[in-house]
Design an enzyme around this catalytic site. Sequence first.
Site, PDB file in Angstrom:
ATOM      1  N   ARG A   1       0.811  -1.231   0.000  1.00  0.00           N
ATOM      2  CA  ARG A   1       0.000   0.000   0.000  1.00  0.00           C
ATOM      3  C   ARG A   1       0.844   1.279   0.000  1.00  0.00           C
ATOM      4  O   ARG A   1       0.481   2.270   0.634  1.00  0.00           O
ATOM      5  CB  ARG A   1      -0.978   0.025   1.172  1.00  0.00           C
ATOM      6  CG  ARG A   1      -1.957  -1.102   1.191  1.00  0.00           C
ATOM      7  CD  ARG A   1      -2.916  -1.103  -0.013  1.00  0.00           C
ATOM      8  NE  ARG A   1      -3.609  -2.359  -0.073  1.00  0.00           N
ATOM      9  CZ  ARG A   1      -3.219  -3.393  -0.836  1.00  0.00           C
ATOM     10  NH1 ARG A   1      -2.191  -3.292  -1.651  1.00  0.00           N
ATOM     11  NH2 ARG A   1      -3.899  -4.514  -0.835  1.00  0.00           N
TER      12      ARG A   1
ATOM     13  N   SER B   1     -10.461   0.272   3.968  1.00  0.00           N
ATOM     14  CA  SER B   1      -9.710  -0.123   5.167  1.00  0.00           C
ATOM     15  C   SER B   1      -9.022   1.093   5.779  1.00  0.00           C
ATOM     16  O   SER B   1      -8.303   1.820   5.094  1.00  0.00           O
ATOM     17  CB  SER B   1      -8.655  -1.162   4.810  1.00  0.00           C
ATOM     18  OG  SER B   1      -9.278  -2.331   4.358  1.00  0.00           O
TER      19      SER B   1
ATOM     20  N   GLU C   1      -3.791   3.253   7.100  1.00  0.00           N
ATOM     21  CA  GLU C   1      -3.710   3.179   5.634  1.00  0.00           C
ATOM     22  C   GLU C   1      -4.314   4.462   5.055  1.00  0.00           C
ATOM     23  O   GLU C   1      -3.782   5.044   4.114  1.00  0.00           O
ATOM     24  CB  GLU C   1      -4.480   1.956   5.125  1.00  0.00           C
ATOM     25  CG  GLU C   1      -4.427   1.827   3.612  1.00  0.00           C
ATOM     26  CD  GLU C   1      -4.961   0.486   3.115  1.00  0.00           C
ATOM     27  OE1 GLU C   1      -4.663  -0.559   3.729  1.00  0.00           O
ATOM     28  OE2 GLU C   1      -5.680   0.498   2.103  1.00  0.00           O
TER      29      GLU C   1
HETATM   30  C1  FAD Z   1     -15.471   1.104  -0.221  1.00  0.00           C
HETATM   31  C2  FAD Z   1     -13.968   1.191  -0.407  1.00  0.00           C
HETATM   32  C3  FAD Z   1     -13.238   0.033  -0.661  1.00  0.00           C
HETATM   33  C4  FAD Z   1     -11.842   0.092  -0.842  1.00  0.00           C
HETATM   34  N1  FAD Z   1     -11.167  -1.064  -1.094  1.00  0.00           N
HETATM   35  C5  FAD Z   1      -9.830  -1.012  -1.299  1.00  0.00           C
HETATM   36  C6  FAD Z   1      -9.097  -2.218  -1.601  1.00  0.00           C
HETATM   37  O1  FAD Z   1      -9.632  -3.312  -1.702  1.00  0.00           O
HETATM   38  N2  FAD Z   1      -7.760  -2.097  -1.803  1.00  0.00           N
HETATM   39  C7  FAD Z   1      -7.104  -0.920  -1.719  1.00  0.00           C
HETATM   40  O2  FAD Z   1      -5.884  -0.878  -1.938  1.00  0.00           O
HETATM   41  N3  FAD Z   1      -7.774   0.233  -1.422  1.00  0.00           N
HETATM   42  C8  FAD Z   1      -9.115   0.217  -1.236  1.00  0.00           C
HETATM   43  N4  FAD Z   1      -9.793   1.369  -0.940  1.00  0.00           N
HETATM   44  C9  FAD Z   1      -9.036   2.634  -0.790  1.00  0.00           C
HETATM   45  C10 FAD Z   1      -8.931   3.451  -2.067  1.00  0.00           C
HETATM   46  O3  FAD Z   1      -9.996   3.199  -2.960  1.00  0.00           O
HETATM   47  C11 FAD Z   1      -7.607   3.241  -2.808  1.00  0.00           C
HETATM   48  O4  FAD Z   1      -6.485   3.533  -2.008  1.00  0.00           O
HETATM   49  C12 FAD Z   1      -7.564   4.114  -4.068  1.00  0.00           C
HETATM   50  O5  FAD Z   1      -6.546   3.664  -4.913  1.00  0.00           O
HETATM   51  C13 FAD Z   1      -7.366   5.603  -3.773  1.00  0.00           C
HETATM   52  O6  FAD Z   1      -7.520   6.298  -4.990  1.00  0.00           O
HETATM   53  P1  FAD Z   1      -8.151   7.767  -5.017  1.00  0.00           P
HETATM   54  O7  FAD Z   1      -8.109   8.250  -6.409  1.00  0.00           O
HETATM   55  O8  FAD Z   1      -9.499   7.779  -4.380  1.00  0.00           O
HETATM   56  O9  FAD Z   1      -7.094   8.529  -4.117  1.00  0.00           O
HETATM   57  P2  FAD Z   1      -7.399   9.667  -3.037  1.00  0.00           P
HETATM   58  O10 FAD Z   1      -8.181   9.117  -1.916  1.00  0.00           O
HETATM   59  O11 FAD Z   1      -7.947  10.861  -3.726  1.00  0.00           O
HETATM   60  O12 FAD Z   1      -5.919   9.967  -2.540  1.00  0.00           O
HETATM   61  C14 FAD Z   1      -5.234   8.989  -1.770  1.00  0.00           C
HETATM   62  C15 FAD Z   1      -3.759   9.398  -1.689  1.00  0.00           C
HETATM   63  O13 FAD Z   1      -3.203   9.352  -3.002  1.00  0.00           O
HETATM   64  C16 FAD Z   1      -2.707  10.646  -3.389  1.00  0.00           C
HETATM   65  N5  FAD Z   1      -3.039  10.781  -4.817  1.00  0.00           N
HETATM   66  C17 FAD Z   1      -4.260  10.679  -5.404  1.00  0.00           C
HETATM   67  N6  FAD Z   1      -4.142  10.817  -6.736  1.00  0.00           N
HETATM   68  C18 FAD Z   1      -2.821  11.027  -6.990  1.00  0.00           C
HETATM   69  C19 FAD Z   1      -2.067  11.243  -8.179  1.00  0.00           C
HETATM   70  N7  FAD Z   1      -2.643  11.286  -9.402  1.00  0.00           N
HETATM   71  N8  FAD Z   1      -0.720  11.423  -8.060  1.00  0.00           N
HETATM   72  C20 FAD Z   1      -0.116  11.379  -6.847  1.00  0.00           C
HETATM   73  N9  FAD Z   1      -0.785  11.184  -5.679  1.00  0.00           N
HETATM   74  C21 FAD Z   1      -2.130  10.997  -5.765  1.00  0.00           C
HETATM   75  C22 FAD Z   1      -3.440  11.636  -2.497  1.00  0.00           C
HETATM   76  O14 FAD Z   1      -2.684  12.823  -2.333  1.00  0.00           O
HETATM   77  C23 FAD Z   1      -3.570  10.844  -1.202  1.00  0.00           C
HETATM   78  O15 FAD Z   1      -2.365  10.890  -0.469  1.00  0.00           O
HETATM   79  C24 FAD Z   1     -11.184   1.330  -0.759  1.00  0.00           C
HETATM   80  C25 FAD Z   1     -11.925   2.506  -0.513  1.00  0.00           C
HETATM   81  C26 FAD Z   1     -13.299   2.439  -0.339  1.00  0.00           C
HETATM   82  C27 FAD Z   1     -14.074   3.707  -0.101  1.00  0.00           C
END
Ligand code: FAD
Length: 309
Positions: free
Chosen positions: A177, A225, A304
Site C-alpha cells: 500500500r 480499510s 492506511e
Molecule cells: C469502499 C472502499 C473500498 C476500498 N477497497 C480497497 C481495496 O480493496 N484495496 C485498496 O488498496 N484500497 C481500497 N480502498 C481505498 C482506495 O480506494 C484506494 O487507495 C484508491 O486507490 C485511492 O484512490 P483515489 O483516487 O481515491 O485517491 P485519493 O483518496 O484521492 O488519494 C489517496 C492518496 O493518493 C494521493 N493521490 C491521489 N491521486 C494522486 C495522483 N494522481 N498522483 C499522486 N498522488 C495521488 C493523495 O494525495 C492521497 O495521499 C477502498 C476505498 C473504499 C471507499
Amino acid sequence: MKSAALDELSAKLGCEVRLNEPLSEYTTYRIGGPASAMVFPRSAEDVAAAVRFARETETPYLILGLGSNVLIADRGFDGIVIRIGKGMDRLERVGEGTVWRAGAGLPTPILARRTAAAGQAGVHLLVGVPGTVGGGVFMNAGAHGQEFGRVVREVKLVDSAGEYRTLKGEEIAWRYRASGLDSNVVVEAVVELEASDPGELKEEVARHLRWRKAGTPFTQPCCGSVFRNPSPPGTSRGAPGKTAGQLIDAAGMKGFTVGKAQVSPKHANYIVNLGGATAAEVLAVIEAVRERVLKEFGIELELEVKVIA
Ligand SMILES: Cc1cc2nc3c(=O)[nH]c(=O)nc-3n(C[C@H](O)[C@H](O)[C@H](O)COP(=O)(O)OP(=O)(O)OC[C@H]3O[C@@H](n4cnc5c(N)ncnc54)[C@H](O)[C@@H]3O)c2cc1C
C-alpha cells in the site's frame, strides 16, 4: 491563502478553478471542510502549471483523485487542491497486445472492467477499489492478490518542481500500500496485462463484486480499510496472521461509535460515516481502536487512510 494569489491562480491556469470549495463533496467519506482553491486539470500541462504556481507562491497543495482513501480535516485545506479526474481519464490499448495506457483520472473500476472485457487479466480484481488510477498507483492499491505495483511498466509524473519525469515500474519502490512516489503527481500509467478468457474474467469480476457487497459496508460513506494489515518484522507485506480487521473484531470494537462515526459491524477495519460525521469523530474512533488493540494484543496499528489535517 491570500485572495490576490487566488485571483492570480484563476487568471494563470487554463482550466477550471473554484474557490472555497467544500471537500466533503469530493471524498467518499463525505467529510472535509473547504479548500481555499480547487483546480480541475484537463491535462498534464495543467497539473504542471498548478504545481509551479503553488511552488512560486509557497502555497501548500494537495493532490486528490476520487477521495476514497483520505480523511480531510473539518476546517478544510488552506491551499490548492488539484483534483485529477475527468479530462485526464483516457484509456487506450497500445497496439494489439497486452499493454494499456491510462490517464491518472480514470476510475480503477473502469480500468478493471474494460480490460477484462477485452480478455486481459491483471487488474480485473481491482473492480471494487473505487479510486482513480493515479491514486491507485500512488497507494499501490490492491485486492485479492492483484496490485498496481505488479502490472505498472511506466509512470508519467509531474515532480514537485512542476517538471515532467518518466519512471519505469522497476524504478519505483513498491511496498504494501505504498509506492514511495511522495511529492510527485502521477499523470499517466502504462500497465502490462495478460491475455485471458473474457467469459471467465467476467464471471470473476461479478463474483468479487458480490463478495464486496456482502462483506463490506458498500453503501455507507467510508474510506475502505482504515488500518494497514500488520506486517511481521522483516517483511514488507501484510501479515499472514491476523488482519487489522480481525484484531479489531477480537478486541470487541465492532459497532464502537463516537458521534456519527462507527466501526462497521459488518467489517471491523471500516469506520463508517452514519450521516453527518466529522473528521474529529472519525479520528476519535481511530484513537480508541488503536489504544484497545495495543492494550489487548501489543500491536500498534498503522493508518492506511491518509489523514489531511
Ligand atoms: C469502499 C472502499 C473500498 C476500498 N477497497 C480497497 C481495496 O480493496 N484495496 C485498496 O488498496 N484500497 C481500497 N480502498 C481505498 C482506495 O480506494 C484506494 O487507495 C484508491 O486507490 C485511492 O484512490 P483515489 O483516487 O481515491 O485517491 P485519493 O483518496 O484521492 O488519494 C489517496 C492518496 O493518493 C494521493 N493521490 C491521489 N491521486 C494522486 C495522483 N494522481 N498522483 C499522486 N498522488 C495521488 C493523495 O494525495 C492521497 O495521499 C477502498 C476505498 C473504499 C471507499
